[in-house]
Design a protein around this motif. Structure first.
Motif, PDB file in Angstrom:
ATOM      1  N   LYS A 105       0.720  -1.348   0.124  1.00 43.91           N
ATOM      2  CA  LYS A 105       0.053  -0.074  -0.046  1.00 43.91           C
ATOM      3  C   LYS A 105       0.788   1.188   0.016  1.00 43.91           C
ATOM      4  O   LYS A 105       0.246   2.480  -0.304  1.00 43.91           O
ATOM      5  CB  LYS A 105      -0.918   0.047   1.411  1.00 43.91           C
ATOM      6  N   ARG A 106       2.293   1.226   0.402  1.00 39.22           N
ATOM      7  CA  ARG A 106       3.095   2.527   0.272  1.00 39.22           C
ATOM      8  C   ARG A 106       4.272   1.914  -0.431  1.00 39.22           C
ATOM      9  O   ARG A 106       4.861   0.731   0.109  1.00 39.22           O
ATOM     10  CB  ARG A 106       3.121   2.746   1.781  1.00 39.22           C
ATOM     11  N   ASP A 107       4.689   2.617  -1.283  1.00 35.49           N
ATOM     12  CA  ASP A 107       5.995   2.527  -1.927  1.00 35.49           C
ATOM     13  C   ASP A 107       7.082   2.996  -1.065  1.00 35.49           C
ATOM     14  O   ASP A 107       7.968   4.049  -1.287  1.00 35.49           O
ATOM     15  CB  ASP A 107       6.054   3.264  -3.159  1.00 35.49           C
ATOM     16  N   ASP A 108       7.364   2.343   0.298  1.00 32.57           N
ATOM     17  CA  ASP A 108       8.454   2.913   1.308  1.00 32.57           C
ATOM     18  C   ASP A 108       9.315   1.748   1.574  1.00 32.57           C
ATOM     19  O   ASP A 108       8.463   0.627   2.416  1.00 32.57           O
ATOM     20  CB  ASP A 108       7.546   3.635   2.396  1.00 32.57           C
ATOM     21  N   TRP A 111       8.349   0.643   5.319  1.00 35.15           N
ATOM     22  CA  TRP A 111       6.987   0.302   5.494  1.00 35.15           C
ATOM     23  C   TRP A 111       6.811  -1.198   5.012  1.00 35.15           C
ATOM     24  O   TRP A 111       6.445  -2.064   5.793  1.00 35.15           O
ATOM     25  CB  TRP A 111       6.222   1.115   4.570  1.00 35.15           C
TER      26      TRP A 111
END
Length: 338
Positions: A105-108, A111
């Motif tokens: 859900k996050r391009d981190d 994360w």
């Protein structure tokens, strides 16, 4: 053969299917942080079980539902006595399922790394605790004459049950490594092959220790099959065959022998347990049996009709799913959404 015997066998089949299918799921989740060096590789690894993991868990739910309906006293004693352990398994599986959905859900990188370790934790905890739970069922737990569990969480931990837990964990890791070799290519496949080769000897060693513990605690070899225990011996032979094929890098045969090993191990387990469904360590007269723990004949008849209709449908559907997603998962970020 009575209907209660038939449902005992069916529950054994359901748990066998669960441990075989969910076993490589657990193994993949445990190996994820170690085999995947980049985010792309970790997505590739998750992709090997992406279409299957939630359907594989249905086998556990179905086994629990069948136990509740066919053997309500078994269900009540087991789930009340093992409440904390089963709650930990449930929480781990929830964490694991959420992690599969949330990591993308996050391009981190941080994360995703945190959710990858959540997948690891959500896989290693149930892999270990299922072995501990089944070790307790067959070894015996404190149960009184009213079918009530009279112990506590720490009564479930003993040298024998810790060995059964570690054996299950080791087998699942090897199972997952073999599965990854069949479902990936490139660097991930090579690392999975190396991990499988590294895990063979530890798995054989811990399973040999478990065999000794079984002989000491359960007299398993003289009570299952014919002396010295044809089914346990066949289980050991199939595990050695897994090692042979892994060392020769024939992972298709290794996967097949792993399937045979797990089936034979569960057959041995339930064969030895019968006619008990839970053994009382307080007094053998207090053990729950197939007859004393079962529902009425009418209930079992209705359940049998329902099972005859729906079980083949579920098997066909799951088989179709594996056929559709049978190809290897490529290291192509455009094709991966995990």
């Amino acid at each position: 053969m009575s209907l209660s015997d038939l449902w005992f066998i069916l529950i054994g089949v359901l748990f066998t299917g669960f441990f075989f299918l969910e076993g490589f799921d657990y193994g993949v989740g445990i190996l994820l942080p170690f085999l995947g060096k980049t985010d792309t590789e970790r997505r590739q690894i998750i992709g090997t079980i992406g279409p299957f993991w939630d359907a594989n868990e249905v086998w556990m739910i179905t086994a629990g539902g069948a136990m509740f309906a066919a053997f309500p006293h078994w269900y009540a004693t087991l789930f009340s006595g093992f409440y904390l352990a089963l709650a930990l398994i449930l929480l781990a599986l929830i964490l694991r399922g959420v992690a599969f959905e949330f990591r993308s859900k996050r391009d981190d990188p941080q994360w995703r790394a945190r959710w990858d370790w959540a997948i690891f934790a959500g896989s290693v905890i149930p892999a270990l605790l299922w072995g501990v739970a089944f070790g307790n069922i067959i070894r015996g737990t404190p149960i009184d004459g009213n079918m009530n569990f009279t112990g506590n969480f720490f009564d479930l931990l003993s040298p024998y049950t810790i060995i059964t837990g570690l054996a299950g964990l080791a087998v699942f890791i090897l199972h997952g490594a073999i599965f990854i070799t069949m479902r990936t290519e490139g660097a991930v496949e090579t690392r999975a092959q190396d991990w499988a080769r590294k895990m063979v000897m530890p798995v054989i060693a811990i399973c040999a220790l478990l065999a000794v513990a079984n002989y000491a605690q359960l007299d398993l070899f003289t009570e299952v099959g014919v002396n010295p225990g044809v089914i346990p011996v066949a289980t050991a032979a199939s595990l050695l065959a897994v090692g042979y094929f892994v060392w020769n890098r024939d992972f298709v045969w290794a996967f097949g022998m792993m399937a045979l090993t797990m089936v034979l191990a569960l057959v041995t387990y339930f064969w030895f347990l019968y006619p008990n469904v839970m053994v009382s360590s307080t007094n053998s007269a207090f053990s729950l049996t197939v007859d004393s723990a079962s529902s009425s004949d009418y209930t079992l008849k209705v359940m049998s009709i329902v099972a005859l209709i729906f079980v083949p449908v579920v098997l066909v559907y799951q088989g179709w799913t594996y056929w559709v997603f049978r190809k290897r998962v490529l290291a192509d970020t455009k094709a991966l959404h995990y």
